[in-house]
Design an enzyme around this catalytic site. Sequence first.
Site, PDB file in Angstrom:
ATOM      1  N   ASP A 223       0.519  -5.151 -18.047  1.00  0.00           N
ATOM      2  CA  ASP A 223      -0.674  -5.927 -17.728  1.00  0.00           C
ATOM      3  C   ASP A 223      -1.564  -6.007 -18.973  1.00  0.00           C
ATOM      4  O   ASP A 223      -1.800  -5.008 -19.644  1.00  0.00           O
ATOM      5  CB  ASP A 223      -1.433  -5.282 -16.556  1.00  0.00           C
TER       6      ASP A 223
ATOM      7  N   ASN B 215      -1.765  -8.226  -4.446  1.00  0.00           N
ATOM      8  CA  ASN B 215      -2.953  -8.865  -3.909  1.00  0.00           C
ATOM      9  C   ASN B 215      -2.624 -10.243  -3.355  1.00  0.00           C
ATOM     10  O   ASN B 215      -1.738 -10.927  -3.879  1.00  0.00           O
ATOM     11  CB  ASN B 215      -4.008  -9.001  -5.018  1.00  0.00           C
TER      12      ASN B 215
ATOM     13  N   GLY C 103      -8.142 -10.284  -3.966  1.00  0.00           N
ATOM     14  CA  GLY C 103      -8.361 -10.122  -5.401  1.00  0.00           C
ATOM     15  C   GLY C 103      -7.299 -10.785  -6.258  1.00  0.00           C
ATOM     16  O   GLY C 103      -7.166 -10.468  -7.445  1.00  0.00           O
ATOM     17  N   GLN C 104      -6.533 -11.728  -5.684  1.00  0.00           N
ATOM     18  CA  GLN C 104      -5.490 -12.394  -6.463  1.00  0.00           C
ATOM     19  C   GLN C 104      -6.100 -13.400  -7.428  1.00  0.00           C
ATOM     20  O   GLN C 104      -6.951 -14.213  -7.038  1.00  0.00           O
ATOM     21  CB  GLN C 104      -4.493 -13.099  -5.530  1.00  0.00           C
TER      22      GLN C 104
ATOM     23  N   HIS D  38       3.122 -10.962  -7.793  1.00  0.00           N
ATOM     24  CA  HIS D  38       3.384  -9.901  -8.763  1.00  0.00           C
ATOM     25  C   HIS D  38       3.030  -8.572  -8.132  1.00  0.00           C
ATOM     26  O   HIS D  38       2.019  -8.449  -7.430  1.00  0.00           O
ATOM     27  CB  HIS D  38       2.586 -10.115 -10.055  1.00  0.00           C
TER      28      HIS D  38
ATOM     29  N   HIS E 167       1.771  -5.018  -8.886  1.00  0.00           N
ATOM     30  CA  HIS E 167       1.151  -4.133  -9.869  1.00  0.00           C
ATOM     31  C   HIS E 167       1.738  -2.739  -9.687  1.00  0.00           C
ATOM     32  O   HIS E 167       1.869  -2.254  -8.553  1.00  0.00           O
ATOM     33  CB  HIS E 167      -0.355  -4.004  -9.604  1.00  0.00           C
TER      34      HIS E 167
END
Length: 114
Positions: A30, A87, A93-94, A100, A102
């Site tokens: 990230d 998310n 919170g996307q 994806h 995390h």
Amino acid sequence: MSDCLFCKINSGEIPADILYQDDDVSVFRDISAQAPCHFLVIPKKHIATINHLQPADAGLLGKMYLTAQDVARQQGISESGFRTVMNCNDDGGQTVYHIHLHVLGGRPMSWPPG
Ligand code: AMP
Ligand code: ZN
């Protein structure tokens, strides 16, 4: 999808710190790490959100978790532990609309999320 950031990382059009890649998934660090170890597992297939998943994607999701397991081991966070988060949409919170996973580790995580 031509205007998708993560599709461009999948194709190599945009560079990323790639940790693993195969025909189904890409794994990269990230860019704004929230833990000493923070990487993303994404499918090669463009799927915008969890809401867009189809029954046929079940195997792909399993592969994403098994890949997270492998890379977490390679990164040395398996035994200490890690958090996985996916998310969905605004309240989740996307910010990037290509699913994806995390994977965050290397420090204790708090619960519940804010
Ligand atoms: P989310 O907010 O769950 O959609 O997560 C999107 C994540 O993508 C954030 O943690 C960002 O820091 C990360 N991100 C955005 N652009 C890049 C990039 N070019 N390379 C790596 N990670 C990125
Ligand atoms: Zn995409």
